[in-house]
Design an enzyme around this catalytic site. Structure first.
Site, PDB file in Angstrom:
ATOM      1  N   PRO A 292      93.508  33.634  44.301  1.00 23.77           N
ATOM      2  CA  PRO A 292      93.658  32.455  45.158  1.00 23.77           C
ATOM      3  C   PRO A 292      95.077  31.918  45.244  1.00 23.77           C
ATOM      4  O   PRO A 292      95.325  31.005  46.024  1.00 23.77           O
ATOM      5  CB  PRO A 292      92.740  31.428  44.489  1.00 23.77           C
ATOM      6  CG  PRO A 292      92.597  31.870  43.083  1.00 23.77           C
ATOM      7  CD  PRO A 292      92.842  33.343  43.023  1.00 23.77           C
TER       8      PRO A 292
ATOM      9  N   MET B 245      86.274  28.218  54.184  1.00 27.37           N
ATOM     10  CA  MET B 245      86.621  27.999  55.600  1.00 27.37           C
ATOM     11  C   MET B 245      85.923  26.768  56.167  1.00 27.37           C
ATOM     12  O   MET B 245      85.303  26.824  57.221  1.00 27.37           O
ATOM     13  CB  MET B 245      86.245  29.237  56.436  1.00 27.37           C
ATOM     14  CG  MET B 245      87.023  30.464  56.021  1.00 27.37           C
ATOM     15  SD  MET B 245      86.378  31.993  56.725  1.00 27.37           S
ATOM     16  CE  MET B 245      85.061  32.407  55.616  1.00 27.37           C
TER      17      MET B 245
ATOM     18  N   ASP C 270      98.609  38.603  54.557  1.00 30.81           N
ATOM     19  CA  ASP C 270      98.338  37.529  55.503  1.00 30.81           C
ATOM     20  C   ASP C 270      98.634  36.184  54.851  1.00 30.81           C
ATOM     21  O   ASP C 270      99.137  36.117  53.742  1.00 30.81           O
ATOM     22  CB  ASP C 270      96.903  37.623  56.028  1.00 30.81           C
ATOM     23  CG  ASP C 270      95.906  37.695  54.892  1.00 30.81           C
ATOM     24  OD1 ASP C 270      96.006  36.855  53.982  1.00 30.81           O
ATOM     25  OD2 ASP C 270      95.057  38.602  54.893  1.00 30.81           O
TER      26      ASP C 270
ATOM     27  N   LYS D  96      96.424  36.029  60.592  1.00 31.75           N
ATOM     28  CA  LYS D  96      95.070  35.601  60.284  1.00 31.75           C
ATOM     29  C   LYS D  96      94.966  34.131  59.906  1.00 31.75           C
ATOM     30  O   LYS D  96      94.114  33.752  59.121  1.00 31.75           O
ATOM     31  CB  LYS D  96      94.469  36.424  59.135  1.00 31.75           C
ATOM     32  CG  LYS D  96      94.043  37.815  59.514  1.00 31.75           C
ATOM     33  CD  LYS D  96      92.667  37.742  59.989  1.00 31.75           C
ATOM     34  CE  LYS D  96      91.777  38.905  59.825  1.00 31.75           C
ATOM     35  NZ  LYS D  96      91.007  38.992  58.664  1.00 31.75           N
TER      36      LYS D  96
HETATM   37  N1  SAH Z   1      88.518  36.580  50.221  1.00 37.16           N
HETATM   38  C1  SAH Z   1      88.851  35.207  49.942  1.00 37.16           C
HETATM   39  C2  SAH Z   1      88.264  34.278  50.968  1.00 37.16           C
HETATM   40  C3  SAH Z   1      88.802  34.470  52.340  1.00 37.16           C
HETATM   41  S1  SAH Z   1      88.168  33.303  53.475  1.00 37.16           S
HETATM   42  C4  SAH Z   1      88.379  34.843  48.542  1.00 37.16           C
HETATM   43  O1  SAH Z   1      87.644  35.623  47.913  1.00 37.16           O
HETATM   44  O2  SAH Z   1      88.776  33.790  48.064  1.00 37.16           O
HETATM   45  C5  SAH Z   1      89.402  32.081  53.480  1.00 37.16           C
HETATM   46  C6  SAH Z   1      88.934  30.825  52.765  1.00 37.16           C
HETATM   47  O3  SAH Z   1      89.030  30.973  51.361  1.00 37.16           O
HETATM   48  C7  SAH Z   1      89.769  29.606  53.056  1.00 37.16           C
HETATM   49  O4  SAH Z   1      89.384  29.028  54.264  1.00 37.16           O
HETATM   50  C8  SAH Z   1      89.421  28.730  51.890  1.00 37.16           C
HETATM   51  O5  SAH Z   1      88.162  28.112  52.071  1.00 37.16           O
HETATM   52  C9  SAH Z   1      89.253  29.713  50.778  1.00 37.16           C
HETATM   53  N2  SAH Z   1      90.479  29.796  49.936  1.00 37.16           N
HETATM   54  C10 SAH Z   1      91.209  30.886  49.696  1.00 37.16           C
HETATM   55  N3  SAH Z   1      92.228  30.594  48.866  1.00 37.16           N
HETATM   56  C11 SAH Z   1      92.114  29.293  48.566  1.00 37.16           C
HETATM   57  C12 SAH Z   1      92.877  28.403  47.743  1.00 37.16           C
HETATM   58  N4  SAH Z   1      93.950  28.805  47.070  1.00 37.16           N
HETATM   59  N5  SAH Z   1      92.480  27.115  47.669  1.00 37.16           N
HETATM   60  C13 SAH Z   1      91.392  26.694  48.339  1.00 37.16           C
HETATM   61  N6  SAH Z   1      90.656  27.494  49.128  1.00 37.16           N
HETATM   62  C14 SAH Z   1      90.995  28.780  49.236  1.00 37.16           C
END
Ligand code: SAH
Length: 465
Positions: free
Chosen positions: A225, A383, A248, A270
């Protein structure tokens, strides 16, 4: 170099340990790994040695040491608390030219035990020459993180094919090139990914028809994250190996920083509703890069298989026969919840946890709301920033209490992380006032309240970044 490093064959050799405490037990365990015939002599033994006796073919002599114990020994370790006895053992063993180690007394030792990194048959030994065993262990820990456990399997594979390759490629240079390609290329990656049978098959094929053109491959890697400390060892290794990286917006700059310096970087966008490259174009680009013989790294935020469209990307690769591997990452739900102090499940508050996409379709969030409002369940919405007011309203409409705790975690695990806390009724307004920036994650359920109980507050130095 005060001590010269060597690797000693100890299988079936009599190795004597004098002492019955914890230190003696640790030494015995190490020697047993080399299949030594371990003999321990001590009038009294502690629980660790007693446990060894139950599990292994260790011979324990429950009495004091006598000089005859040294008969037929390859090495001796004196590990008693009695300095005089240790000294006597050292002198007697020295007279007989038996290798001797006296614990915590490097000067009395003819050999010392290194910190060992065991990826058999690959073994690395680190010594500080007796000055600081702790430092040697710290260095070993660093190597542990750099050298995957699969290197042992890779070495065995190479060993098994060594003679065949030698017969097939008599020129030393050709052999070197061949092995470089195998040990750094897709065959090695198969081994690292636990697909050894396929690796053997491909190696056999490569031996029969050696080619000069390297085969490209794709690494679909979860970058976590945001905090680079949350990368896996495998992710980091492939990031250092890639020729080209497709990333991305979700991949944090701190993570991107760790990709090989001279790798080509391609931004594939993206951001919500502003795709620099459409998904199909990304899929096709990956195939093209691999066909050019490149190692293409597709870095995805979080985990590639959780709302990451990883499945679609590998489908195209599979259809085109491109070798690939998928490396899991810490998904936003795990990262954000840990860094915000919100356990996703809890014996008293949540027996299940559901990951949901809160993405808007035609201005609405279409979900099976009746299933989401189940009792004692944590909901994690990805999201969901734009849809937050709709989500909160729907959950109440379908039966969740208005005061159900909810938290919005902004840019989780990064230095800019913020956590906004409220209820299903208050959170949309709080978020509106706070000028929140993507990415954000919404967590709904009783577990959000645990933050208070855990005395978690912003700026607490629990996860220094
Ligand atoms: N594959 C990613 C998710 C992709 S969808 C995963 O497993 O985390 C994109 C969404 O992930 C964003 O809209 C948000 O809701 C969440 N997200 C990803 N990184 C984040 C972060 N550092 N802090 C908060 N939400 C995060």
């Amino acid at each position: 170099m005060e001590f010269f490093p060597l690797f000693l064959r100890l299988e079936g050799e009599r190795c004597l340990i004098i002492g019955g405490g914890q230190v003696a037990a640790r030494k015995a365990e190490l020697l047993l790994k080399a299949n030594a015939q371990v003999v321990i002599v001590a009038p009294e033994v502690g629980p660790d040695i007693a446990a060894l006796e139950a599990e292994h073919s260790v011979q324990i002599l429950h009495r004091s040491f006598v000089d005859e114990d040294l008969d037929g020994c390859r090495i001796v370790i004196a590990a008693t608390a009695d300095g005089e006895l240790n000294h006597h053992v050292a002198v007697t063993a020295g007279e007989r030219n038996i290798l001797i180690n006296v614990v915590d007394d490097p000067k009395a030792c003819s050999f010392i035990m290194p910190a060992i990194l065991d990826r058999s048959p690959i073994v690395a030994a680190i010594s500080s020459g007796g000055t600081s065993p702790l430092l040697a262990r710290a260095l070993r820990a660093r190597l542990e993180s750099l050298i995957p456990t699969s290197y042992g399997r890779l070495a065995r594979l190479a060993g098994d094919f060594r003679d065949t390759v030698k017969a097939r490629l008599p020129s030393g240079l050709a052999r070197r090139h061949f092995w470089e390609q195998v040990l750094e290329g897709s065959i090695a990656e198969l081994v690292h990914g636990g697909r050894e049978a396929e690796a053997r098959e491909q190696l056999q094929q490569a031996i029969e028809q050696p080619t000069d053109t390297p085969t490209g491959e794709v690494y679909l890697v979860g970058a976590g994250p945001g905090d680079p400390d949350l990368l896996t060892f495998r992710a980091l290794r492939l990031m250092q190996k890639a020729d080209v990286v497709l990333h991305d917006r979700l991949v944090s700059p701190a993570v991107l920083e760790l990709v090989r310096r001279d790798a080509e970087r391609i931004y594939v966008g993206k951001a919500r509703a502003c795709h620099a490259l459409r998904q199909q174009e990304i899929n096709t680009l990956l195939v093209k890069l691999a066909r050019e013989g490149k190692r293409a790294l597709r870095l995805k935020g979080g985990d590639p298989f959780i709302f990451g469209r990883g499945g679609e990307e590998i489908e195209t690769l599979a259809e085109n026969g491109i070798p690939f591997q998928v490396v899991p990452g810490i998904t936003a739900a795990s990262g954000c919840s840990a860094y915000a102090g919100i356990p996703l499940t809890h014996r008293n508050h949540a027996q299940s946890c559901v990951f949901v996409t809160g993405h808007l379709k035609d201005g609405n969030v279409n979900l099976a709301w009746e299933r989401l409002v189940a009792r004692d369940q944590t909901l994690v919405f990805y999201m969901s920033l734009v849809g937050l007011p709709i989500i909160a309203r729907k959950l109440v409409e379908y039966g969740l209490p208005e005061d159900t705790p909810a938290a919005l975690i902004e840019q989780g695990t990064t230095p800019r992380q913020r956590v906004l806390e409220g209820t299903l009724t208050t959170l949309p307004e709080i978020a509106e006032q706070a000028e929140v920036h993507a990415p954000t994650l919404l967590i709904v359920g009783g577990v959000v309240k645990l933050r208070e109980r855990l005395h978690w507050f912003e700026g607490a130095d629990r996860n220094p970044t």
